[in-house]
Design an enzyme around this catalytic site. Structure first.
Site, PDB file in Angstrom:
ATOM      1  N   GLY A  46     -89.859 -16.432   4.316  1.00 48.61           N
ATOM      2  CA  GLY A  46     -90.770 -17.569   4.434  1.00 48.61           C
ATOM      3  C   GLY A  46     -90.137 -18.659   5.272  1.00 48.61           C
ATOM      4  N   GLN A  51     -88.638 -27.222   7.939  1.00 50.58           N
ATOM      5  CA  GLN A  51     -87.321 -26.652   8.271  1.00 50.58           C
ATOM      6  C   GLN A  51     -87.057 -26.601   9.771  1.00 50.58           C
ATOM      7  OE1 GLN A  51     -88.164 -23.162   5.551  1.00 50.58           O
ATOM      8  NE2 GLN A  51     -85.942 -23.293   5.351  1.00 50.58           N
ATOM      9  N   CYS A  91     -82.091 -19.952   0.753  1.00 50.09           N
ATOM     10  CA  CYS A  91     -82.874 -20.755   1.687  1.00 50.09           C
ATOM     11  C   CYS A  91     -82.203 -20.732   3.055  1.00 50.09           C
ATOM     12  CB  CYS A  91     -82.979 -22.191   1.185  1.00 50.09           C
ATOM     13  SG  CYS A  91     -83.950 -23.265   2.253  1.00 50.09           S
ATOM     14  N   LEU A  92     -83.001 -20.567   4.083  1.00 51.33           N
ATOM     15  CA  LEU A  92     -82.444 -20.547   5.444  1.00 51.33           C
ATOM     16  C   LEU A  92     -81.816 -21.890   5.809  1.00 51.33           C
ATOM     17  CD1 LEU A  92     -85.313 -18.575   7.226  1.00 51.33           C
ATOM     18  CD2 LEU A  92     -83.031 -17.717   6.643  1.00 51.33           C
ATOM     19  N   HIS A 133     -91.526 -22.154  -3.212  1.00 54.56           N
ATOM     20  CA  HIS A 133     -90.338 -22.637  -2.500  1.00 54.56           C
ATOM     21  C   HIS A 133     -90.759 -23.331  -1.193  1.00 54.56           C
ATOM     22  CE1 HIS A 133     -86.069 -21.773  -0.921  1.00 54.56           C
ATOM     23  NE2 HIS A 133     -86.736 -22.046   0.194  1.00 54.56           N
ATOM     24  N   GLU A 134     -91.710 -22.725  -0.472  1.00 54.22           N
ATOM     25  CA  GLU A 134     -92.170 -23.305   0.805  1.00 54.22           C
ATOM     26  C   GLU A 134     -92.982 -24.579   0.577  1.00 54.22           C
ATOM     27  OE1 GLU A 134     -90.593 -22.078   3.025  1.00 54.22           O
ATOM     28  OE2 GLU A 134     -90.211 -20.071   2.268  1.00 54.22           O
TER      29      GLU A 134
HETATM   30  O1  GNR Z   1     -85.656 -15.968   3.069  1.00 54.83           O
HETATM   31  C1  GNR Z   1     -85.808 -16.544   1.998  1.00 54.83           C
HETATM   32  N1  GNR Z   1     -85.637 -15.860   0.832  1.00 54.83           N
HETATM   33  C2  GNR Z   1     -85.976 -16.359  -0.395  1.00 54.83           C
HETATM   34  C3  GNR Z   1     -85.493 -15.675  -1.514  1.00 54.83           C
HETATM   35  C4  GNR Z   1     -85.808 -16.104  -2.773  1.00 54.83           C
HETATM   36  C5  GNR Z   1     -86.599 -17.227  -2.935  1.00 54.83           C
HETATM   37  C6  GNR Z   1     -87.059 -17.929  -1.842  1.00 54.83           C
HETATM   38  C7  GNR Z   1     -86.752 -17.489  -0.576  1.00 54.83           C
HETATM   39  S1  GNR Z   1     -87.368 -18.351   0.807  1.00 54.83           S
HETATM   40  C8  GNR Z   1     -86.140 -17.980   1.982  1.00 54.83           C
HETATM   41  C9  GNR Z   1     -86.542 -18.511   3.343  1.00 54.83           C
HETATM   42  C10 GNR Z   1     -86.612 -20.019   3.292  1.00 54.83           C
HETATM   43  O2  GNR Z   1     -85.661 -20.742   3.241  1.00 54.83           O
HETATM   44  N2  GNR Z   1     -87.797 -20.534   3.240  1.00 54.83           N
HETATM   45  O3  GNR Z   1     -87.952 -21.861   3.118  1.00 54.83           O
HETATM   46 NI    NI Z   2     -86.163 -22.591   2.171  1.00 55.76          NI
END
Ligand code: GNR
Ligand code: NI
Length: 167
Positions: A46, A51, A91-92, A133-134
């Site tokens: 996601g 971001q 999270c990235l 999360h997003e």
């Molecule tokens: O790539 C992502 N993996 C993930 C794994 C578990 C819960 C949430 C995520 S989102 C993350 C990509 C990201 O940072 N999205 O904002």
């Molecule tokens: Ni994230």
């Protein structure tokens, strides 16, 4: 298409609140393409516009193993949520840090798709975790803010040290 740079925690711009999209302009369409390419290349499941330092309510998600189930959510609104679930998140914008976060188990969200049409999505499992999360990113919230204060201090120290070592 192009790969966009991803803001790294602790960057204050990750705490900006995203504004509603009021028209799917060519610019918004290009952003959606670039966000998708950036997410698939990272790779991640996601990505929120926040971001990539664009403070508009746009999310791309794809939790499929085959990378062919892209979901675009514009101006997402939580309609219903039920249950609780703990899931290990990453999270990235916070590379190398993984920890458990408690969230709703099942959610229904209303949003616009990339063509500006309204739709509902009901999600469970990883998809539900990812959408929540997003949506947090659009509100300026990063998953580490759910962790204890001590853990947050340690994560910030670790990421700052890593930044110093990189430059
Ligand atoms: O790539 C992502 N993996 C993930 C794994 C578990 C819960 C949430 C995520 S989102 C993350 C990509 C990201 O940072 N999205 O904002
Ligand atoms: Ni994230």
């Amino acid at each position: 298409m192009s790969i966009l740079p991803i803001l790294q925690y602790p960057d204050e711009r990750l705490h900006k609140i995203a504004k509603k999209v009021d028209a799917i302009t060519d610019e918004v369409e290009k952003l959606i393409f670039d966000m998708s390419e950036t997410m698939y290349t990272a790779p991640g499941v996601g990505l929120a516009a926040t971001q990539v330092n664009v403070h508009l309510q746009i999310i791309v998600v794809d939790v499929s193993e085959t990378h062919d189930e892209l979901l675009v959510l514009i101006n997402p609104e939580l309609i219903t949520s039920e249950g609780k679930n703990k899931f290990e998140e990453g999270c990235l914008s916070v590379p190398g840090i993984y920890d458990k976060v408690k969230r709703a188990e099942k959610i229904t969200v209303k949003a616009l798709n990339a063509r500006g049409e309204e739709f509902n999505v009901t999600a469970e499992g990883l998809l539900a975790v990812c959408i929540q999360h997003e949506m947090d990113h659009l509100l300026g919230k990063v998953f580490v803010e759910y962790l204890s204060h001590l853990k947050q201090v340690r994560i910030r120290a670790k990421l700052k040290k890593r930044l110093r070592e990189t430059f």
